[in-house]
Structures are given as structure tokens and as C-alpha cells.
Design a protein around this motif. Sequence first.
Motif, PDB file in Angstrom:
ATOM      1  N   GLY A  74      -4.461 -13.298 -57.101  1.00  0.00           N
ATOM      2  CA  GLY A  74      -4.466 -12.648 -55.801  1.00  0.00           C
ATOM      3  C   GLY A  74      -5.736 -13.007 -55.059  1.00  0.00           C
ATOM      4  N   THR A  75      -5.863 -12.467 -53.872  1.00  0.00           N
ATOM      5  CA  THR A  75      -7.035 -12.723 -53.050  1.00  0.00           C
ATOM      6  C   THR A  75      -7.934 -11.498 -53.082  1.00  0.00           C
ATOM      7  OG1 THR A  75      -5.733 -14.134 -51.585  1.00  0.00           O
ATOM      8  CG2 THR A  75      -7.833 -13.302 -50.724  1.00  0.00           C
ATOM      9  N   PRO A  76      -9.127 -11.624 -53.683  1.00  0.00           N
ATOM     10  CA  PRO A  76     -10.006 -10.459 -53.771  1.00  0.00           C
ATOM     11  C   PRO A  76     -10.706 -10.169 -52.447  1.00  0.00           C
ATOM     12  CG  PRO A  76     -11.038 -12.347 -54.812  1.00  0.00           C
ATOM     13  CD  PRO A  76      -9.672 -12.781 -54.375  1.00  0.00           C
ATOM     14  N   PHE A  77     -10.772  -8.897 -52.113  1.00  0.00           N
ATOM     15  CA  PHE A  77     -11.511  -8.419 -50.950  1.00  0.00           C
ATOM     16  C   PHE A  77     -12.572  -7.455 -51.455  1.00  0.00           C
ATOM     17  CE2 PHE A  77      -7.508  -9.701 -49.176  1.00  0.00           C
ATOM     18  CZ  PHE A  77      -7.846 -10.276 -47.964  1.00  0.00           C
ATOM     19  N   ILE A  78     -13.799  -7.633 -50.998  1.00  0.00           N
ATOM     20  CA  ILE A  78     -14.885  -6.753 -51.404  1.00  0.00           C
ATOM     21  C   ILE A  78     -15.306  -5.952 -50.179  1.00  0.00           C
ATOM     22  CG2 ILE A  78     -17.218  -6.623 -52.359  1.00  0.00           C
ATOM     23  CD1 ILE A  78     -16.608  -9.432 -53.621  1.00  0.00           C
ATOM     24  N   TYR A  79     -15.040  -4.665 -50.214  1.00  0.00           N
ATOM     25  CA  TYR A  79     -15.433  -3.776 -49.122  1.00  0.00           C
ATOM     26  C   TYR A  79     -16.941  -3.608 -49.174  1.00  0.00           C
ATOM     27  CZ  TYR A  79     -15.347   0.290 -46.040  1.00  0.00           C
ATOM     28  OH  TYR A  79     -15.559   1.163 -44.995  1.00  0.00           O
ATOM     29  N   TYR A  80     -17.587  -3.790 -48.046  1.00  0.00           N
ATOM     30  CA  TYR A  80     -19.043  -3.792 -48.029  1.00  0.00           C
ATOM     31  C   TYR A  80     -19.622  -2.584 -48.782  1.00  0.00           C
ATOM     32  CZ  TYR A  80     -19.507  -0.022 -44.596  1.00  0.00           C
ATOM     33  OH  TYR A  80     -19.487   1.199 -43.967  1.00  0.00           O
ATOM     34  N   GLY A  81     -20.631  -2.856 -49.557  1.00  0.00           N
ATOM     35  CA  GLY A  81     -21.285  -1.821 -50.339  1.00  0.00           C
ATOM     36  C   GLY A  81     -20.833  -1.773 -51.785  1.00  0.00           C
ATOM     37  N   GLU A  82     -19.609  -2.267 -52.054  1.00  0.00           N
ATOM     38  CA  GLU A  82     -19.128  -2.286 -53.446  1.00  0.00           C
ATOM     39  C   GLU A  82     -20.061  -3.134 -54.314  1.00  0.00           C
ATOM     40  OE1 GLU A  82     -16.607  -0.583 -54.697  1.00  0.00           O
ATOM     41  OE2 GLU A  82     -15.638   0.060 -52.866  1.00  0.00           O
ATOM     42  N   GLU A  83     -20.559  -4.215 -53.734  1.00  0.00           N
ATOM     43  CA  GLU A  83     -21.363  -5.162 -54.502  1.00  0.00           C
ATOM     44  C   GLU A  83     -22.751  -4.644 -54.844  1.00  0.00           C
ATOM     45  OE1 GLU A  83     -22.181  -6.310 -50.188  1.00  0.00           O
ATOM     46  OE2 GLU A  83     -20.787  -5.111 -51.326  1.00  0.00           O
ATOM     47  N   ILE A  84     -23.159  -3.499 -54.292  1.00  0.00           N
ATOM     48  CA  ILE A  84     -24.448  -2.904 -54.655  1.00  0.00           C
ATOM     49  C   ILE A  84     -24.282  -1.522 -55.284  1.00  0.00           C
ATOM     50  CG2 ILE A  84     -25.781  -4.233 -52.972  1.00  0.00           C
ATOM     51  CD1 ILE A  84     -25.858  -1.645 -51.218  1.00  0.00           C
ATOM     52  N   GLY A  85     -23.043  -1.045 -55.386  1.00  0.00           N
ATOM     53  CA  GLY A  85     -22.804   0.269 -55.979  1.00  0.00           C
ATOM     54  C   GLY A  85     -23.002   1.411 -55.008  1.00  0.00           C
ATOM     55  N   LEU A  86     -22.786   1.140 -53.718  1.00  0.00           N
ATOM     56  CA  LEU A  86     -22.924   2.184 -52.704  1.00  0.00           C
ATOM     57  C   LEU A  86     -21.891   3.266 -52.951  1.00  0.00           C
ATOM     58  CD1 LEU A  86     -24.622   2.691 -50.115  1.00  0.00           C
ATOM     59  CD2 LEU A  86     -22.752   1.677 -48.815  1.00  0.00           C
ATOM     60  N   GLY A  87     -22.309   4.499 -52.897  1.00  0.00           N
ATOM     61  CA  GLY A  87     -21.391   5.626 -53.119  1.00  0.00           C
ATOM     62  C   GLY A  87     -20.675   6.012 -51.846  1.00  0.00           C
ATOM     63  N   GLY A  88     -20.046   7.145 -51.885  1.00  0.00           N
ATOM     64  CA  GLY A  88     -19.359   7.673 -50.722  1.00  0.00           C
ATOM     65  C   GLY A  88     -17.899   7.922 -51.004  1.00  0.00           C
ATOM     66  N   SER A  89     -17.493   9.160 -50.858  1.00  0.00           N
ATOM     67  CA  SER A  89     -16.084   9.501 -50.979  1.00  0.00           C
ATOM     68  C   SER A  89     -15.830  10.738 -50.152  1.00  0.00           C
ATOM     69  CB  SER A  89     -15.686   9.759 -52.433  1.00  0.00           C
ATOM     70  OG  SER A  89     -16.294  10.929 -52.899  1.00  0.00           O
ATOM     71  N   ASP A  90     -14.652  10.860 -49.667  1.00  0.00           N
ATOM     72  CA  ASP A  90     -14.281  12.005 -48.860  1.00  0.00           C
ATOM     73  C   ASP A  90     -12.771  12.090 -48.876  1.00  0.00           C
ATOM     74  OD1 ASP A  90     -13.747  13.872 -46.872  1.00  0.00           O
ATOM     75  OD2 ASP A  90     -15.425  13.215 -45.641  1.00  0.00           O
ATOM     76  N   SER A  91     -12.231  13.134 -49.457  1.00  0.00           N
ATOM     77  CA  SER A  91     -10.775  13.235 -49.583  1.00  0.00           C
ATOM     78  C   SER A  91     -10.093  13.612 -48.278  1.00  0.00           C
ATOM     79  CB  SER A  91     -10.421  14.254 -50.665  1.00  0.00           C
ATOM     80  OG  SER A  91     -10.923  15.523 -50.314  1.00  0.00           O
ATOM     81  N   VAL A  92     -10.855  13.993 -47.269  1.00  0.00           N
ATOM     82  CA  VAL A  92     -10.254  14.423 -46.009  1.00  0.00           C
ATOM     83  C   VAL A  92     -10.299  13.320 -44.957  1.00  0.00           C
ATOM     84  CG1 VAL A  92     -10.374  16.120 -44.154  1.00  0.00           C
ATOM     85  CG2 VAL A  92     -10.873  16.808 -46.503  1.00  0.00           C
ATOM     86  N   SER A  93     -11.396  12.593 -44.901  1.00  0.00           N
ATOM     87  CA  SER A  93     -11.523  11.536 -43.894  1.00  0.00           C
ATOM     88  C   SER A  93     -12.243  10.346 -44.492  1.00  0.00           C
ATOM     89  CB  SER A  93     -12.309  12.054 -42.681  1.00  0.00           C
ATOM     90  OG  SER A  93     -13.676  12.184 -43.022  1.00  0.00           O
ATOM     91  N   SER A  94     -12.346   9.309 -43.704  1.00  0.00           N
ATOM     92  CA  SER A  94     -13.014   8.109 -44.198  1.00  0.00           C
ATOM     93  C   SER A  94     -14.471   8.055 -43.772  1.00  0.00           C
ATOM     94  CB  SER A  94     -12.271   6.877 -43.690  1.00  0.00           C
ATOM     95  OG  SER A  94     -12.295   6.863 -42.281  1.00  0.00           O
ATOM     96  N   SER A  95     -15.017   9.137 -43.230  1.00  0.00           N
ATOM     97  CA  SER A  95     -16.359   9.094 -42.671  1.00  0.00           C
ATOM     98  C   SER A  95     -17.414   8.654 -43.679  1.00  0.00           C
ATOM     99  CB  SER A  95     -16.729  10.448 -42.083  1.00  0.00           C
ATOM    100  OG  SER A  95     -16.733  11.443 -43.088  1.00  0.00           O
ATOM    101  N   LYS A  96     -17.389   9.173 -44.884  1.00  0.00           N
ATOM    102  CA  LYS A  96     -18.398   8.795 -45.871  1.00  0.00           C
ATOM    103  C   LYS A  96     -18.153   7.399 -46.427  1.00  0.00           C
ATOM    104  CE  LYS A  96     -19.673  13.453 -47.203  1.00  0.00           C
ATOM    105  NZ  LYS A  96     -19.738  14.427 -48.289  1.00  0.00           N
ATOM    106  N   LEU A  97     -16.956   6.875 -46.259  1.00  0.00           N
ATOM    107  CA  LEU A  97     -16.682   5.516 -46.702  1.00  0.00           C
ATOM    108  C   LEU A  97     -17.151   4.491 -45.677  1.00  0.00           C
ATOM    109  CD1 LEU A  97     -13.113   5.996 -48.194  1.00  0.00           C
ATOM    110  CD2 LEU A  97     -15.256   5.702 -49.419  1.00  0.00           C
TER     111      LEU A  97
END
Length: 190
Positions: A74-97
Motif C-alpha cells: 500500500g501507500t504509506p501516509f505519515i500524518y505530521y507529528g507521528e514521526e516525532i511521537g506528537l500526542g493529541g487525541s480528542d474523541s469529540v473533535s479533531s482540534s487536538k489532532l
Amino acid sequence: PIFFGGLYTSLQGGTKTDLANAVSTKVNSVPSGYMGGLFLGNHDVPSSGRSAQVLGFNQSRMILAAALLLSLPGTPFIYYGEEIGLGGSDSVSSSKLRNPMQWDGTAGRGFTTGTPWSVFDEDVSIHVAAQDGVGGSLLETYRGLIAVRKTSPALKEGSYREIPTADARVYAFLREGGGERVLVIANFDT
């Protein structure tokens, strides 16, 4: 997406089962065996969170997730920040992502001298400058894996075949293409 469910539950549970089943289902559902776009997370699926957050900031699990992302078909996509271990999660919105990328440890994190559109991640120590050139860092691991994939015909476009293993913690598969064979062995006992 197979990576949110299959990869995360395999890494958290310590067995290959969920990921192997998800990959097998996807590969067998398309004539070419090509899985399409692969990703660990992104802002379009806010309930997933970033991989670092989902994996409890466990370095071994984050590295294994990166290795699988860059070795499966497949074609890998790296969402910015994944490559440094950036955190952020929010089950209601994507603001912290959508936290700004952290390039360094300064007040503006190397991202801005002004006011960013969103708050920075709480952990000021997670940034590119802290990992750049540091052997074994998540950033340098991503760079190495990307370099290997970029030069490997088998990993870029090769076929996929799971290799059965007696141990549920060990996931093995063979990628073949362009006169090259690559055997990938992943140990989920992390």
C-alpha cells in the motif's frame, strides 16, 4: 481503515491476530492485493487519536507501528507529528489532532513567532530538534525506514504473503518484487 483497529489492538494486546486478519481481508478483497493508502492516524478520524497517544507513548510500540506502516503493501501516509511521537487525541473533535508541528523547544516551537491557530501539545520536549540526528530516536527511525522502502522494489510494489508462525506474538510476511525478497518479522511482545 485497518490500521486503527487491527494494528492498535495487536500492539496493545501483544498478538498479531487482529492486524493479520485485517491485512488478509483487505489484500484478498482486491484483485491486485494492493491495500491502497495506509496510515496510523489523521485528523479525519478524531476518535483514533495519534499513534503515540493510543500506544501510551511506548517507544517500542511506536517504532513497530512505523515499521509495519512502511513495510506492508500500500501507500504509506505519515500524518505530521507521528514521526516525532506528537500526542493529541480528542474523541469529540479533531482540534487536538491539529496541534501545530513542534520543530523546537522555544515558545513558538519553531512553528511561529505569533499566535498559532491551536494550542501546542502539552509536552514541550517532543520536537524535531530534540530527535534530529539522534540514533534510535523515533524521527531517525522513520527516516531510516523511509530510506529502505524508497530503495526497495519489494517494499514499494511487491507482492505480500503472510508466513505462518506458531507464536501469536510473531507476525511474519514476505514481500517480493523487482527481483528482491524481503522477509518482515514483527514481535508484538513489546
